[in-house]
Design an enzyme around this catalytic site. Structure first.
Site, PDB file in Angstrom:
ATOM      1  N   CYS A  35     110.268 -53.397  69.690  1.00  0.00           N
ATOM      2  CA  CYS A  35     110.870 -52.078  69.479  1.00  0.00           C
ATOM      3  C   CYS A  35     109.846 -50.969  69.680  1.00  0.00           C
ATOM      4  CB  CYS A  35     111.426 -51.951  68.068  1.00  0.00           C
ATOM      5  SG  CYS A  35     112.739 -53.077  67.737  1.00  0.00           S
ATOM      6  N   CYS A 105     108.966 -42.956  61.416  1.00  0.00           N
ATOM      7  CA  CYS A 105     107.611 -43.514  61.219  1.00  0.00           C
ATOM      8  C   CYS A 105     107.260 -43.538  59.734  1.00  0.00           C
ATOM      9  CB  CYS A 105     106.575 -42.687  61.970  1.00  0.00           C
ATOM     10  SG  CYS A 105     106.820 -42.766  63.748  1.00  0.00           S
TER      11      CYS A 105
END
Ligand code: FES
Length: 279
Positions: A35, A105
Protein backbone atom coordinates in the site's frame (compact mmCIF):
# COMPACT_ATOMS: atom_id res chain seq x y z
CA UNK A 1 4.41 19.52 -3.18
CA UNK A 2 2.62 19.31 0.17
CA UNK A 3 2.43 22.32 2.40
CA UNK A 4 4.08 20.94 5.54
CA UNK A 5 4.59 22.86 8.77
CA UNK A 6 8.13 23.62 9.97
CA UNK A 7 7.73 20.98 12.66
CA UNK A 8 6.80 18.29 10.11
CA UNK A 9 9.83 19.25 8.00
CA UNK A 10 12.05 19.21 11.07
CA UNK A 11 10.89 15.71 12.15
CA UNK A 12 11.11 14.45 8.55
CA UNK A 13 14.66 15.74 8.00
CA UNK A 14 15.96 14.72 11.44
CA UNK A 15 13.61 12.02 12.68
CA UNK A 16 13.94 11.05 16.34
CA UNK A 17 14.08 7.47 17.62
CA UNK A 18 14.58 5.66 14.32
CA UNK A 19 15.64 2.03 14.54
CA UNK A 20 15.00 -1.03 16.67
CA UNK A 21 14.63 -1.52 20.42
CA UNK A 22 16.62 -4.51 21.67
CA UNK A 23 14.28 -7.03 23.33
CA UNK A 24 11.21 -4.77 23.19
CA UNK A 25 8.35 -5.25 25.66
CA UNK A 26 5.85 -4.50 22.91
CA UNK A 27 5.97 -4.13 19.16
CA UNK A 28 3.35 -3.50 16.53
CA UNK A 29 3.30 -3.23 12.80
CA UNK A 30 0.63 -1.66 10.65
CA UNK A 31 0.17 -0.90 6.96
CA UNK A 32 1.86 -2.83 4.22
CA UNK A 33 4.58 -2.17 1.71
CA UNK A 34 2.09 -3.01 -1.05
CA UNK A 35 0.00 0.00 0.00
CA UNK A 36 3.04 2.25 0.13
CA UNK A 37 2.94 2.86 3.90
CA UNK A 38 4.19 0.62 6.67
CA UNK A 39 5.21 1.37 10.22
CA UNK A 40 6.75 -0.77 12.96
CA UNK A 41 6.81 0.66 16.48
CA UNK A 42 8.64 -0.87 19.46
CA UNK A 43 8.88 0.15 23.10
CA UNK A 44 10.52 -0.85 26.35
CA UNK A 45 9.16 -0.16 29.84
CA UNK A 46 11.14 0.82 32.92
CA UNK A 47 10.60 -0.59 36.43
CA UNK A 48 7.77 1.89 37.07
CA UNK A 49 5.87 0.83 33.96
CA UNK A 50 6.77 3.95 31.98
CA UNK A 51 7.95 3.85 28.37
CA UNK A 52 11.70 4.34 28.63
CA UNK A 53 12.55 3.70 24.99
CA UNK A 54 10.46 3.86 21.80
CA UNK A 55 11.72 3.41 18.26
CA UNK A 56 10.20 3.07 14.84
CA UNK A 57 10.95 1.87 11.35
CA UNK A 58 8.79 3.14 8.56
CA UNK A 59 8.43 2.98 4.85
CA UNK A 60 6.39 6.00 3.96
CA UNK A 61 6.23 9.61 2.98
CA UNK A 62 7.53 12.68 4.85
CA UNK A 63 4.40 12.96 6.97
CA UNK A 64 4.54 9.25 7.92
CA UNK A 65 8.13 9.69 9.09
CA UNK A 66 7.33 12.93 10.92
CA UNK A 67 4.22 11.41 12.57
CA UNK A 68 6.19 8.38 13.77
CA UNK A 69 9.04 10.52 15.06
CA UNK A 70 6.59 12.82 16.89
CA UNK A 71 4.71 9.86 18.35
CA UNK A 72 7.84 8.30 19.83
CA UNK A 73 8.74 11.66 21.44
CA UNK A 74 5.20 11.92 22.82
CA UNK A 75 5.07 8.47 24.42
CA UNK A 76 8.51 8.30 26.05
CA UNK A 77 8.07 8.83 29.80
CA UNK A 78 4.37 7.92 29.76
CA UNK A 79 2.63 4.87 31.22
CA UNK A 80 0.76 2.67 28.72
CA UNK A 81 -2.55 4.01 30.08
CA UNK A 82 -1.40 7.55 29.39
CA UNK A 83 0.09 6.67 26.00
CA UNK A 84 -3.03 4.94 24.75
CA UNK A 85 -5.02 8.12 25.28
CA UNK A 86 -3.02 9.81 22.50
CA UNK A 87 -5.21 10.20 19.43
CA UNK A 88 -4.10 10.68 15.86
CA UNK A 89 -5.36 14.26 16.18
CA UNK A 90 -2.93 14.79 19.09
CA UNK A 91 -0.10 13.62 16.82
CA UNK A 92 -1.18 15.96 14.02
CA UNK A 93 -1.59 18.86 16.52
CA UNK A 94 1.87 18.17 17.94
CA UNK A 95 3.24 18.66 14.43
CA UNK A 96 1.29 21.88 13.95
CA UNK A 97 -1.17 20.14 11.63
CA UNK A 98 -0.97 17.84 8.61
CA UNK A 99 -2.37 18.37 5.10
CA UNK A 100 -5.88 16.86 4.90
CA UNK A 101 -4.66 14.22 2.47
CA UNK A 102 -1.96 13.13 4.91
CA UNK A 103 -4.03 12.71 8.06
CA UNK A 104 -3.92 8.94 7.53
CA UNK A 105 -0.20 9.03 8.40
CA UNK A 106 -1.05 10.11 11.95
CA UNK A 107 -3.75 7.41 12.04
CA UNK A 108 -1.09 4.86 11.14
CA UNK A 109 1.04 6.06 14.07
CA UNK A 110 -1.91 5.74 16.45
CA UNK A 111 -2.63 2.24 15.16
CA UNK A 112 1.00 1.12 15.49
CA UNK A 113 0.97 2.25 19.13
CA UNK A 114 -2.30 0.37 19.72
CA UNK A 115 -0.78 -2.73 18.08
CA UNK A 116 2.39 -2.52 20.21
CA UNK A 117 0.40 -2.14 23.45
CA UNK A 118 -1.84 -5.04 22.42
CA UNK A 119 1.28 -7.12 21.80
CA UNK A 120 2.67 -6.25 25.25
CA UNK A 121 -0.60 -7.11 27.02
CA UNK A 122 -1.47 -10.31 25.19
CA UNK A 123 1.77 -11.53 23.66
CA UNK A 124 -0.15 -11.74 20.38
CA UNK A 125 0.16 -9.88 17.13
CA UNK A 126 -2.58 -7.29 16.67
CA UNK A 127 -4.78 -7.66 13.64
CA UNK A 128 -7.30 -5.13 12.44
CA UNK A 129 -10.02 -7.69 11.86
CA UNK A 130 -10.48 -8.23 15.59
CA UNK A 131 -11.49 -4.58 15.91
CA UNK A 132 -14.47 -4.77 13.59
CA UNK A 133 -15.69 -5.82 10.16
CA UNK A 134 -13.51 -5.00 7.18
CA UNK A 135 -15.44 -2.63 4.92
CA UNK A 136 -12.73 -1.47 2.53
CA UNK A 137 -10.92 -4.60 1.39
CA UNK A 138 -8.38 -2.71 -0.73
CA UNK A 139 -6.87 -1.14 2.40
CA UNK A 140 -8.21 -3.44 5.13
CA UNK A 141 -10.19 -0.66 6.82
CA UNK A 142 -12.81 -1.75 9.35
CA UNK A 143 -16.20 -0.23 10.19
CA UNK A 144 -14.80 0.76 13.61
CA UNK A 145 -11.97 2.75 12.04
CA UNK A 146 -14.38 4.44 9.65
CA UNK A 147 -16.60 5.43 12.57
CA UNK A 148 -13.54 6.77 14.43
CA UNK A 149 -12.50 8.76 11.36
CA UNK A 150 -15.95 10.36 11.27
CA UNK A 151 -16.16 11.03 15.00
CA UNK A 152 -12.54 12.02 15.74
CA UNK A 153 -11.38 13.56 12.48
CA UNK A 154 -14.57 15.21 11.36
CA UNK A 155 -14.70 13.23 8.09
CA UNK A 156 -17.90 14.26 6.34
CA UNK A 157 -17.54 12.81 2.86
CA UNK A 158 -16.11 9.68 1.26
CA UNK A 159 -13.22 11.85 0.08
CA UNK A 160 -12.51 12.90 3.68
CA UNK A 161 -12.55 9.23 4.70
CA UNK A 162 -10.03 8.37 1.98
CA UNK A 163 -7.77 11.17 3.20
CA UNK A 164 -8.07 10.03 6.80
CA UNK A 165 -7.89 6.24 6.62
CA UNK A 166 -7.56 5.45 2.89
CA UNK A 167 -11.00 3.75 2.77
CA UNK A 168 -12.53 4.10 -0.67
CA UNK A 169 -9.24 5.08 -2.32
CA UNK A 170 -8.85 1.90 -4.40
CA UNK A 171 -11.42 0.04 -6.50
CA UNK A 172 -14.31 2.02 -5.02
CA UNK A 173 -16.52 -1.03 -4.36
CA UNK A 174 -16.89 -0.05 -0.70
CA UNK A 175 -18.18 3.46 -1.43
CA UNK A 176 -21.93 2.64 -0.98
CA UNK A 177 -21.13 1.13 2.43
CA UNK A 178 -18.94 4.10 3.37
CA UNK A 179 -21.82 6.42 2.47
CA UNK A 180 -24.22 4.38 4.62
CA UNK A 181 -21.82 4.52 7.61
CA UNK A 182 -21.33 8.26 7.09
CA UNK A 183 -25.09 8.78 7.09
CA UNK A 184 -25.66 6.66 10.21
CA UNK A 185 -22.81 8.07 12.31
CA UNK A 186 -23.51 11.68 11.28
CA UNK A 187 -27.17 11.24 12.31
CA UNK A 188 -26.07 9.69 15.64
CA UNK A 189 -23.67 12.58 16.29
CA UNK A 190 -26.38 15.11 15.49
CA UNK A 191 -28.80 13.39 17.88
CA UNK A 192 -26.12 13.32 20.62
CA UNK A 193 -25.51 17.05 20.12
CA UNK A 194 -29.20 17.86 20.43
CA UNK A 195 -29.80 15.65 23.46
CA UNK A 196 -30.92 17.89 26.34
CA UNK A 197 -28.33 18.07 29.10
CA UNK A 198 -29.69 16.42 32.24
CA UNK A 199 -29.12 18.74 35.17
CA UNK A 200 -28.52 16.91 38.45
CA UNK A 201 -31.46 17.21 40.87
CA UNK A 202 -31.15 19.67 43.72
CA UNK A 203 -31.70 18.23 47.20
CA UNK A 204 -35.06 19.99 47.42
CA UNK A 205 -36.20 18.50 44.11
CA UNK A 206 -35.06 15.08 45.32
CA UNK A 207 -37.05 15.42 48.58
CA UNK A 208 -40.18 16.46 46.64
CA UNK A 209 -39.79 13.53 44.28
CA UNK A 210 -39.30 11.07 47.17
CA UNK A 211 -42.43 12.42 48.90
CA UNK A 212 -44.34 12.13 45.65
CA UNK A 213 -43.23 8.50 45.06
CA UNK A 214 -44.14 7.58 48.66
CA UNK A 215 -47.57 9.20 48.23
CA UNK A 216 -48.32 7.53 44.91
CA UNK A 217 -46.56 4.18 45.04
CA UNK A 218 -46.03 3.22 48.68
CA UNK A 219 -48.58 4.77 51.03
CA UNK A 220 -51.77 3.44 49.36
CA UNK A 221 -50.54 -0.15 49.69
CA UNK A 222 -49.52 0.30 53.34
CA UNK A 223 -52.80 1.98 54.23
CA UNK A 224 -54.77 -0.95 52.86
CA UNK A 225 -53.30 -2.99 55.74
CA UNK A 226 -53.72 -0.26 58.33
CA UNK A 227 -50.14 0.99 58.17
CA UNK A 228 -48.37 4.12 57.02
CA UNK A 229 -44.96 5.66 56.53
CA UNK A 230 -43.38 8.95 57.55
CA UNK A 231 -40.43 10.51 55.74
CA UNK A 232 -37.93 11.62 58.40
CA UNK A 233 -34.82 12.73 56.54
CA UNK A 234 -32.94 12.67 53.24
CA UNK A 235 -29.15 12.93 53.48
CA UNK A 236 -27.55 12.45 50.07
CA UNK A 237 -28.73 9.02 48.95
CA UNK A 238 -29.73 7.84 52.45
CA UNK A 239 -33.47 8.13 53.05
CA UNK A 240 -34.67 7.68 56.62
CA UNK A 241 -38.30 6.69 57.27
CA UNK A 242 -40.48 5.63 60.20
CA UNK A 243 -43.29 3.07 59.90
CA UNK A 244 -46.62 4.01 61.42
CA UNK A 245 -49.76 2.14 62.43
CA UNK A 246 -49.86 -1.60 61.74
CA UNK A 247 -46.52 -1.42 59.89
CA UNK A 248 -44.56 -0.27 62.94
CA UNK A 249 -44.81 -3.57 64.77
CA UNK A 250 -45.10 -5.80 61.72
CA UNK A 251 -42.73 -8.81 61.56
CA UNK A 252 -42.15 -8.29 57.85
CA UNK A 253 -41.48 -4.55 58.03
CA UNK A 254 -37.79 -5.10 57.09
CA UNK A 255 -38.93 -6.80 53.88
CA UNK A 256 -41.45 -4.04 53.18
CA UNK A 257 -38.67 -1.51 53.73
CA UNK A 258 -36.36 -3.05 51.10
CA UNK A 259 -38.74 -4.69 48.63
CA UNK A 260 -41.38 -2.00 48.55
CA UNK A 261 -40.10 1.36 49.82
CA UNK A 262 -36.48 1.15 48.66
CA UNK A 263 -37.36 -0.66 45.43
CA UNK A 264 -39.87 2.06 44.41
CA UNK A 265 -37.46 4.86 45.26
CA UNK A 266 -34.61 3.21 43.35
CA UNK A 267 -36.87 2.78 40.36
CA UNK A 268 -38.32 6.29 40.37
CA UNK A 269 -35.69 8.52 41.99
CA UNK A 270 -32.17 7.05 41.88
CA UNK A 271 -30.49 3.66 41.70
CA UNK A 272 -28.16 4.80 44.49
CA UNK A 273 -30.82 5.30 47.13
CA UNK A 274 -30.70 3.29 50.37
CA UNK A 275 -33.63 3.39 52.79
CA UNK A 276 -33.12 3.08 56.53
CA UNK A 277 -35.76 2.74 59.20
CA UNK A 278 -35.86 4.67 62.45
CA UNK A 279 -38.07 3.22 65.20
S1 FES B 1 -12.86 -1.95 -1.31
FE1 FES B 1 -12.58 0.10 -0.67
S2 FES B 1 -11.54 0.98 -2.31
FE2 FES B 1 -11.65 -1.08 -2.88
Amino acid sequence: MWDYTDKVNEHFRNPHNVGKVENPDGEGQVGSLACGDALKLMFKLDDEGRISEAKFQTFGCASAIASSSALTDMIIGKTLEEAEKITNKDIADYLGGLPKQKVHCSVMGREALEAAIYNYRTGKTWSKEIEGEVVCHCFGVTDKEIEEAIRNNDAQTVEDLTDTCKAGGGCGNCIPELEAILKRVTAEMEAEKNKPVQMPMTNLQKIHLIEDVIDREVRPALRQDGGDLELIDVAGDIVTVRFRGACSGCVVSAITLKDVVEARLKENVSEDITVEEIK
